[in-house]
Structures are given as C-alpha cells and as structure tokens.
Design an enzyme around this catalytic site. Structure first.
Site, PDB file in Angstrom:
ATOM      1  N   LYS A 118      -1.471  -1.059  -4.088  1.00 54.38           N
ATOM      2  CA  LYS A 118      -2.547  -0.055  -4.068  1.00 54.38           C
ATOM      3  C   LYS A 118      -1.836   1.270  -4.059  1.00 54.38           C
ATOM      4  O   LYS A 118      -1.051   1.568  -3.162  1.00 54.38           O
ATOM      5  CB  LYS A 118      -3.389  -0.238  -2.817  1.00 54.38           C
ATOM      6  CG  LYS A 118      -4.237   0.957  -2.440  1.00 54.38           C
ATOM      7  CD  LYS A 118      -5.247   0.521  -1.413  1.00 54.38           C
ATOM      8  CE  LYS A 118      -5.766   1.654  -0.539  1.00 54.38           C
ATOM      9  NZ  LYS A 118      -6.155   2.858  -1.246  1.00 54.38           N
ATOM     10  N   TYR A 170       0.840  -1.198   0.000  1.00 52.35           N
ATOM     11  CA  TYR A 170       0.000   0.000   0.000  1.00 52.35           C
ATOM     12  C   TYR A 170       0.877   1.251   0.000  1.00 52.35           C
ATOM     13  O   TYR A 170       1.507   1.580   0.995  1.00 52.35           O
ATOM     14  CB  TYR A 170      -0.902  -0.058   1.235  1.00 52.35           C
ATOM     15  CG  TYR A 170      -1.905   1.047   1.347  1.00 52.35           C
ATOM     16  CD1 TYR A 170      -2.003   2.046   0.382  1.00 52.35           C
ATOM     17  CD2 TYR A 170      -2.779   1.094   2.406  1.00 52.35           C
ATOM     18  CE1 TYR A 170      -2.929   3.054   0.496  1.00 52.35           C
ATOM     19  CE2 TYR A 170      -3.711   2.104   2.531  1.00 52.35           C
ATOM     20  CZ  TYR A 170      -3.766   3.073   1.578  1.00 52.35           C
ATOM     21  OH  TYR A 170      -4.675   4.074   1.694  1.00 52.35           O
TER      22      TYR A 170
HETATM   23  C1  HMN Z   1      -7.744   3.426   3.087  1.00 52.04           C
HETATM   24  O1  HMN Z   1      -6.614   3.071   3.392  1.00 52.04           O
HETATM   25  O2  HMN Z   1      -8.669   3.314   3.855  1.00 52.04           O
HETATM   26  C2  HMN Z   1      -8.074   4.074   1.771  1.00 52.04           C
HETATM   27  O3  HMN Z   1      -8.090   3.163   0.774  1.00 52.04           O
HETATM   28  C3  HMN Z   1      -7.307   5.269   1.446  1.00 52.04           C
HETATM   29  C4  HMN Z   1      -7.813   5.884   0.163  1.00 52.04           C
HETATM   30  O4  HMN Z   1      -6.881   5.722  -0.856  1.00 52.04           O
HETATM   31  C5  HMN Z   1      -8.142   7.317   0.399  1.00 52.04           C
HETATM   32  N1  HMN Z   1      -6.953   8.062   0.641  1.00 52.04           N
HETATM   33  C6  HMN Z   1      -6.765   8.759   1.756  1.00 52.04           C
HETATM   34  O5  HMN Z   1      -7.575   8.776   2.645  1.00 52.04           O
HETATM   35  C7  HMN Z   1      -5.496   9.517   1.860  1.00 52.04           C
HETATM   36  C8  HMN Z   1      -8.909   7.919  -0.748  1.00 52.04           C
HETATM   37  O6  HMN Z   1     -10.041   7.154  -0.943  1.00 52.04           O
HETATM   38  C9  HMN Z   1      -9.283   9.368  -0.418  1.00 52.04           C
HETATM   39  O7  HMN Z   1     -10.011   9.406   0.772  1.00 52.04           O
HETATM   40  C10 HMN Z   1     -10.121  10.004  -1.511  1.00 52.04           C
HETATM   41  O8  HMN Z   1      -9.460   9.888  -2.727  1.00 52.04           O
HETATM   42  C11 HMN Z   1     -10.423  11.453  -1.178  1.00 52.04           C
HETATM   43  O9  HMN Z   1      -9.284  12.246  -1.230  1.00 52.04           O
END
Ligand code: HMN
Length: 292
Positions: free
Chosen positions: A161, A135
C-alpha cells in the site's frame, strides 16, 4: 486476498465521548460502509487511530468488526507497531479471527536500518500463514523502491500500500516486483490517477466519508471514461482539502458523519473533536461545495 480490491475504506475507529471503544458505533459504521460497493475494509491503520490504542484495544476493535462483517467483504488488519514481538502477537490474533490478510508500516521512530526493517517483516510473515501488504507511508518513513523489491521476495508478502503524492514510484514498483504483486494507492487526492495507472485498489480515509464518489470514480476509470473520473476527482479533492484544513482529519470526518446520523463516534485526544459551532463550520465547508 485476490478479492481485496476496488475502493477500500481505511476504517475509522469510533470512540465514545469519554474515549472508550464504542462497540455500537463500530458496528454502525461497519454497516454503513458495507451498504456501499466497497472491496473490503482496512482496519486499525492510521485512520483507525491505531497508535492511540493499546494492543488489547486493537484486538477488540478487530474482533467487533470481524463479527459484524461476518465474511461479507475481506478484511485486512494493520498489525504494525514498534516492536516485532507485539506485531507478531497482533498478527496471530488477526489470523485466529480469519482475516484475509495483514498489513504493517515499518517500525518507526528509531529510524531503523534497512536490515532491521526487512527482519521485522520477515519475522512477522514467518510467524503466521497470511498474506502481508507492506504499508509504505511517509508518516512512518518512506521505504525505497529497492527495499520494497527486497520485501516482495519474502514469503507471503503479496503487495504494497503506497501512500505518496507522486505516482512514478508505483510504476517503478510494478517494474521491480513479480507479476501479480498487488499495489494499493493510499493518497485519496490521487485516486483517479492511481486507478488509471492500474493499481489493484485504493485504501484511504475519505472512503469512510464519501465512498460513493470514489466508487463512481472507479467505475468511470474502469469504463474508460477518464475525463468523467477526473471531473469527479476534482470534487473529491475539494472536499478532502476542505476537511483537512480543520486539522485533526479523523476528528473532522467523525464530526461530519455524526451530523449525518452515522455513529462514527469521537476521536481520542490529542486529536480534536469538533462540536457545536465548530461542527457547523466543518459541516458547512462541505455543504458549500456545489454540484455534488
Ligand atoms: C490508514 O492507514 O488508515 C490510511 O490508509 C492512510 C491513508 O493512506 C491516508 N493517509 C494518511 O492519513 C497519511 C490517506 O487516505 C489520506 O488521509 C488522504 O489521502 C488525505 O490526505
């Protein structure tokens, strides 16, 4: 793990108002998400407030979701933490529950060397017999494409990811890794573009809140209707920005879901929870978007 593709919510962890694990809420949210055509669930990641839980709590959340899902979709458990020893314990526990795979951020905070980071992954994948999705996320310190290439050579490291707001690294990773190495897009803002360049799946927070919109985006990309996908993505970006502007994204998403009757519960402090007038504001910012 080959079935782990498409739109994959990085599942929220519902807590009660007094910050305890909300088993009923977790079961309710799981059922809600399973009512859409999702490709799997990604558990106890950053959206799941994982670093606000101790190891026993992380295990408990996974146990509840695995029990509720009962094999209907593949579940990948994020087991990453600061210590290799603790990550291995979480990985073994996840394996005992029959997860489809594990995933981990690199050990963060101390800014470890590449050697230490590679050893971290190596020690984990050698202690279990499960596919590992590395990740890569700026919050934990972004690893270079070269490091990903080295990690891809480890036994059982099956994919990455990649949460980035630029796309070119994904094409670089494709070039640097063997055929079949899985890539998951992590920025919901870029879902349509990630899908267009051929990621295996998209894993993200907003697939808890508006899964259907992203499932439609994926369908359109798959059917060659990129223009329609982009149009839907524009709505999605507006929603994402409207939610993010309140801060405490997980608290804001839970507030909206509660209002919609889905027992997504509350967040743990220091995340904010939005109630009363502030809940109205959060919900209204969503409702003000036309044509959805
Ligand atoms: C997780 O680890 O729970 C998520 O998969 C993280 C995910 O990649 C999110 N990234 C962050 O929170 C930094 C995105 O879904 C993000 O929330 C979204 O793109 C809005 O910026």
């Amino acid at each position: 793990i080959e079935d782990f593709k498409g739109v994959i919510p990085a599942m929220l962890t519902p807590f009660t108002k007094d910050e305890e694990i909300d088993e009923a809420g977790i079961r309710d949210l799981t059922e809600y998400l399973l009512s859409f055509n999702i490709g799997g669930l990604y558990l106890t990641g950053s959206t799941g407030e994982t670093f606000l839980m101790n190891e026993e709590e992380r295990k408990k959340v996974l146990e509840i979701v695995m029990d509720q899902v009962a094999g209907r979709v593949p579940v990948v458990a994020h087991i990453g933490t600061l210590s290799t020893k603790a990550a291995i314990e979480l990985a073994k526990h996840a394996e005992s529950l029959g997860v489809a795979g594990i995933s981990s951020v690199p050990p963060f905070y101390w800014r470890h060397s590449e050697e230490a980071i590679i050893n971290y992954y190596k020690d984990i994948v050698e202690s279990v017999d499960l596919p590992m999705i590395v990740y890569n996320i700026p919050l934990a310190g972004l690893m270079s494409v070269d490091t990903i290439k080295k990690l891809a050579e480890l036994k059982n490291v099956c994919g990455v990811k990649f949460t980035s707001t630029t796309l070119f690294e994904i094409t670089q990773i494709k070039d640097a890794t063997p055929e079949g190495f899985m890539i998951f897009g992590g920025a919901d803002e870029l879902a349509s573009s990630n899908l267009a360049i051929g990621v295996d799946g998209i894993i993200g927070s907003f697939y808890n809140l508006i899964p259907d919109l992203f499932i439609q985006i994926r369908e359109n990309v798959k059917n060659g209707n990129q223009a329609k996908a982009e149009e839907l993505q524009r709505y999605a970006v507006r929603i994402i920005m409207d939610v993010l502007k309140h801060g405490s994204m997980v608290g804001a998403m839970k507030s909206i879901l509660r209002k919609a009757g889905i027992e997504a519960g509350y967040s743990r402090r220091p995340f904010l929870n939005f109630e009363d007038e502030r809940q109205k504001e959060v919900v209204n910012s969503l409702l003000s978007i036309e044509n959805i």
